[in-house]
Structures are given as structure tokens and as C-alpha cells.
Design an enzyme around this catalytic site. Structure first.
Site, mmCIF file in Angstrom:
data_model
loop_
_atom_site.group_PDB
_atom_site.id
_atom_site.type_symbol
_atom_site.label_atom_id
_atom_site.label_comp_id
_atom_site.label_asym_id
_atom_site.label_seq_id
_atom_site.Cartn_x
_atom_site.Cartn_y
_atom_site.Cartn_z
ATOM 1 N N LYS A 61 0.935 -1.120 -0.124
ATOM 2 C CA LYS A 61 -0.012 0.227 0.040
ATOM 3 C C LYS A 61 0.742 1.320 -0.081
ATOM 4 O O LYS A 61 1.760 1.422 0.474
ATOM 5 C CB LYS A 61 -0.635 -0.098 1.281
ATOM 6 C CG LYS A 61 -2.137 0.887 1.197
ATOM 7 C CD LYS A 61 -3.068 0.044 0.309
ATOM 8 C CE LYS A 61 -4.545 0.975 0.081
ATOM 9 N NZ LYS A 61 -5.577 -0.183 0.064
ATOM 10 N N GLY A 78 -20.122 6.985 3.048
ATOM 11 C CA GLY A 78 -18.956 7.276 1.967
ATOM 12 C C GLY A 78 -19.794 7.478 0.469
ATOM 13 O O GLY A 78 -20.470 6.546 0.268
ATOM 14 N N GLY A 109 -17.720 8.090 -2.340
ATOM 15 C CA GLY A 109 -16.463 7.933 -3.296
ATOM 16 C C GLY A 109 -16.663 6.951 -4.176
ATOM 17 O O GLY A 109 -17.851 6.467 -4.604
ATOM 18 N N ASN A 110 -15.332 6.268 -4.804
ATOM 19 C CA ASN A 110 -15.456 5.479 -5.725
ATOM 20 C C ASN A 110 -16.179 4.172 -5.152
ATOM 21 O O ASN A 110 -16.928 3.460 -5.997
ATOM 22 C CB ASN A 110 -14.083 5.153 -6.056
ATOM 23 C CG ASN A 110 -13.887 3.774 -6.708
ATOM 24 O OD1 ASN A 110 -14.595 3.721 -7.778
ATOM 25 N ND2 ASN A 110 -13.002 2.909 -6.554
ATOM 26 N N ALA A 111 -16.263 3.855 -4.013
ATOM 27 C CA ALA A 111 -17.047 2.649 -3.537
ATOM 28 C C ALA A 111 -18.399 3.052 -3.128
ATOM 29 O O ALA A 111 -19.415 2.402 -3.905
ATOM 30 C CB ALA A 111 -16.372 2.146 -2.486
ATOM 31 N N GLY A 112 -18.646 3.888 -2.369
ATOM 32 C CA GLY A 112 -19.972 4.097 -1.834
ATOM 33 C C GLY A 112 -20.848 4.834 -2.742
ATOM 34 O O GLY A 112 -22.032 4.397 -3.106
HETATM 35 N N1 GLU Z 1 -7.087 0.246 -3.135
HETATM 36 C C1 GLU Z 1 -7.973 -0.791 -3.551
HETATM 37 C C2 GLU Z 1 -8.066 -1.745 -2.246
HETATM 38 O O1 GLU Z 1 -8.023 -1.335 -1.061
HETATM 39 C C3 GLU Z 1 -7.456 -1.647 -4.765
HETATM 40 C C4 GLU Z 1 -6.173 -2.013 -4.873
HETATM 41 C C5 GLU Z 1 -5.680 -2.408 -6.208
HETATM 42 O O2 GLU Z 1 -6.481 -2.465 -7.067
HETATM 43 O O3 GLU Z 1 -4.564 -2.975 -6.238
HETATM 44 O O4 GLU Z 1 -8.320 -3.045 -2.398
#
Ligand code: GLU
Length: 413
Positions: A104, A214, A216-219
Site C-alpha cells: 500500500k 461514504g 466516493g469510488n466505492a460508496g
Molecule cells: N485500493 C484498492 C483496495 O484497497 C484496490 C487495490 C488494487 O487494485 O491494487 O483494495
């Protein structure tokens, strides 16, 4: 919730490790990051002055393949958080059965205050500082909180500038026009829905009411996809506020309002609620899709949803998961629930490596297949060991990783 997020991540792992009676040397091997990189990124701001930002990348474990995980831009990023997130990626990639280790990245910054030019210079600066450690066979970043396909595009371009040629597989979550995959933008939400459908089959909730934290991209995308398939979304929230409407929100209108005003505030015909209140609503399905640590021992007794779908990373503590399980509620852990994102990232990487791209239906079909298998594996472990799905996911993932350690010769078979 443990006081610090790394402590929380460890306590999730330890619950499973204790049940499996893991050997101390195995615990030691699996709970120490392979590499921690911290860099200072000087960025020329629009006012002409240089500002220095702190950037991190933790490559936790690469025993199953190149490390993989997103990059987060947020003012509250800490090394401890990036380390926990990279640890979670390691286990998520096992549960999702993608051939990656876990990593990460993060930068301490507030991207909401940046111009596009500042954002671009920061993103290029991150790759300039990290490029030696990143690559399609080494470590593959992706979007996370407050990063998006445009940021990935600047990063792949910066890598191209440094290396002198394109390496599209060095990063995923790119725009479609620049090596991205169909279905990646919706993948986290869509993967979550596939898992949710499996959970509903087992648990059976009819005409559920849903609240989502949330936007964003997920919510935002999970709200859109669920409402399109006829589910009733009664509440959503962003970092500033929540909105609630008992007979269901018109999600497309909410999205249009948010895109126009950058906020949920001021949306007509709803009751404004706080983020804390949203979590405690009388709903059937609760989807925390923002940040970590929102359901803990402090508020777990007030959580009423029958199913909690953890689309964020780390939203529910290990202790809270256990207490929910004891109360007959089901929390679908992050490393399963949100693994659709990295699964389609894997598909993107595969497509980049072969230079041949799939249609959206093909990507979604492959995603569904993987999510259903992942759910079944975790669900079976939960039945076998009589534990919550969170502990079960770790049990399943650790057992797989122990085999890897054996085959690689770290420990005896
Ligand atoms: N940031 C996303 C996660 O937490 C995606 C990670 C990725 O696609 O490498 O799973």
C-alpha cells in the site's frame, strides 16, 4: 478497536493465528513487512513556492507474487496506517486468489485543496521517488482513497518518461484509453454486490433497506448499482454529512447534486443526519464505504443492520465483528467484501501483459466467478471453525500462506 490501526490489524490476524495454533516463527514471518519506503516529495505549488510532502509505500509480503495495492492521498495518512493497509492487501489477495503479494502507498496531503497542476506534480513526484521499487513484476499500485484514473495516468506517464518506454502493467485503475480495463471503475462496488447476493441467499433478507457511509469510488457506485437493481437506499453520507429518506433516495439525483456542489449538503426533501447516526439506523444492510475504524466496541451494540458489507478497508474492528456475530448479525469482512477492486486490477494487469483486451461482460463474468468462490471459501471456514466471517477469512488466507511457506522451504511440511 485497538488504539492504533496496526494493532487492530494484528489483532484480526491473531484471532485466526490462535485458532490455528500457528507456530511463533510463522507468526513472525507473516507479521513483519518486507520493505518500508518513506520519501520526501518536493512539489512546486501554484504560488511558486516548494512544499515537501511525505510519501510512503509498504511492500508487506511478496511470497505469492509482485506486491499490489493502492495509493491513498489523505491528510490523516500515517506510516502505521499504510502498514496496516498493506497487511490487509496481503490477505485480501489470498482470499481473492489473485497472484499478488500485498502493498500500500500513501501521501500525507489534502488533495481537495490542490489544483489539477499541483495534483499532477505530486503524483509524478511520487513515482519519481519510488520508481526503483515499482514495476509490473515488482510492485503494482492502483487507486485508493482520493486517487483516481487520472492520477494513475500521470503515474504511468511519469514511469514512461523515466524508463523510456511504456509499461502499462506497472499500475492499474488506469483510464480505458490508456491501458485500463472495462469494469475496473465499478469493480469494488460490483464485487461487493456479488458477495452480498451470496450472503442474502444464505441469510435471507427480503426487501432490504440499505444505508451507505461514504460517497466516493466505492460508496457512490454501490448506491447507483444497487438502486438500479431495485434496492431501496434510505441513507448515504460523505465526509461532511449524511442524508436520510425513509421511503428511499433518488440516487441519480443525489449523485448529480454531489457532482455539482461537491457536497451532499443542501439536497432537498431529506433529513440531514450525522455519519454516526447513519451507522445506527434501523436498516437491513449497512455498507461502510469510507474509512477505517467506524464500527468498534464503542458503538457495536447500537448497530442494527442484519448484514454489514465492509466496502471500506478496516471499517469494523475484530472485536466488533465478534460481537456482531454473537448478536446474530453478519459482517462481511473487507478482505472479502471489497476484493472486487483488486480482482479487476488483476484482470487489467493480465490484459496489459498480453496486450489484448476483454469486453465488459467478459470481465464481469470472470469477476462474479471469483467473488462467488471467495465467498464460499470464507463461508465454509466460518461454518467449520464456528467463527465470524472476518476470523474465517484470515483462517482461510493464513492456511493458504502456510502452504506457500512450506513449498518455498521456509518451514517443514
Ligand atoms: N485500493 C484498492 C483496495 O484497497 C484496490 C487495490 C488494487 O487494485 O491494487 O483494495
Amino acid at each position: 478497536m485497538e488504539e492504533n490501526i496496526w494493532g487492530e490489524a494484528l489483532s484480526q490476524f491473531n484471532r485466526a493465528a490462535n485458532i490455528l495454533k500457528l507456530d511463533d516463527q510463522v507468526v513472525e514471518l507473516l507479521t513483519n513487512p518486507k520493505r518500508i519506503i518513506q520519501v520526501s516529495i518536493p512539489v512546486r505549488m501554484d504560488n511558486g513556492k516548494i512544499k515537501v510532502f511525505q510519501g510512503f509505500r509498504v511492500q508487506f509480503n511478496d511470497l505469492r507474487g509482485p506486491t499490489k495495492g493502492g495509493i491513498r492521498y489523505h491528510p490523516n495518512v500515517t506510516l502505521d496506517e499504510v502498514k496496516a493497509l498493506s497487511f490487509w492487501m496481503t490477505w485480501k489477495n489470498v482470499v481473492a486468489d489473485v497472484p499478488f503479494g500485498g502493498a500500500k502507498g500513501g501521501v500525507i496531503c489534502n488533495p481537495k485543496e490542490f489544483s489539477q497542476g499541483e495534483l499532477e506534480r505530486l503524483s509524478r513526484g511520487y513515482i519519481e521517488a519510488m520508481h526503483k521499487f515499482i514495476g509490473a513484476e515488482k510492485d503494482i499500485p492502483a487507486p485508493d482513497v482520493y486517487t483516481n484514473p487520472q492520477v494513475m495516468a500521470w503515474m504511468v506517464d511519469e514511469y514512461h518518461r523515466i524508463e523510456g518506454h511504456n509499461v502499462f502493467g506497472m499500475i492499474t485503475g488506469k483510464p480505458l484509453e490508456l491501458g485500463g480495463s472495462q469494469g475496473r471503475a465499478e469493480a469494488t462496488a460490483q464485487g461487493g454486490i456479488y458477495v452480498l447476493e451470496e450472503a442474502i441467499k444464505k441469510i435471507g433478507v427480503k426487501k432490504p433497506l440499505i444505508a451507505i457511509q461514504g460517497f466516493g469510488n466505492a460508496g457512490k457506485i454501490v448506491a447507483r448499482l444497487l438502486s438500479k437493481s431495485g434496492f431501496k437506499i434510505v441513507a448515504v453520507s460523505d465526509s461532511k454529512t449524511g442524508i436520510y429518506k425513509q421511503d428511499g433516495l433518488d440516487v441519480e439525483r443525489v449523485i448529480a447534486h454531489k457532482e455539482k456542489t461537491k457536497s451532499l449538503q443542501g439536497f432537498k426533501g431529506v433529513k440531514e443526519i450525522t455519519n454516526e447516526e447513519l451507522l445506527e439506523l434501523y436498516v437491513d444492510i449497512l455498507i461502510p464505504a469510507a474509512l477505517e475504524g467506524v464500527i468498534t466496541a464503542k458503538n457495536v451494540e447500537n448497530i442494527r443492520a442484519k448484514i454489514i458489507l465492509e466496502l471500506a478497508n478496516g471499517p469494523v474492528s475484530a472485536e466488533a465483528r465478534e460481537r456482531l456475530y454473537a448478536k446474530g448479525q453478519v459482517s462481511i469482512p473487507d478482505i472479502l467484501a471489497n476484493s472486487g477492486g483488486v480482482t479487476v486490477s488483476y484482470f487489467e494487469w493480465v490484459q496489459n501483459n498480453m496486450g489484448y483486451f476483454w469486453k465488459e461482460e467478459e470481465v464481469l463474468e470472470k469477476l462474479k466467478e471469483k467473488m462467488v468462490v471467495a465467498f464460499d471459501n470464507v463461508y465454509s471456514a466460518s461454518k467449520e471453525f464456528k467463527v465470524d466471517l472476518g476470523t474465517a477469512a484470515y483462517i482461510y488466507a493464513i492456511k493458504t500462506m502456510v502452504k506457500v511457506l512450506e513449498y518455498r522451504g521456509y518451514i517443514k511440511r
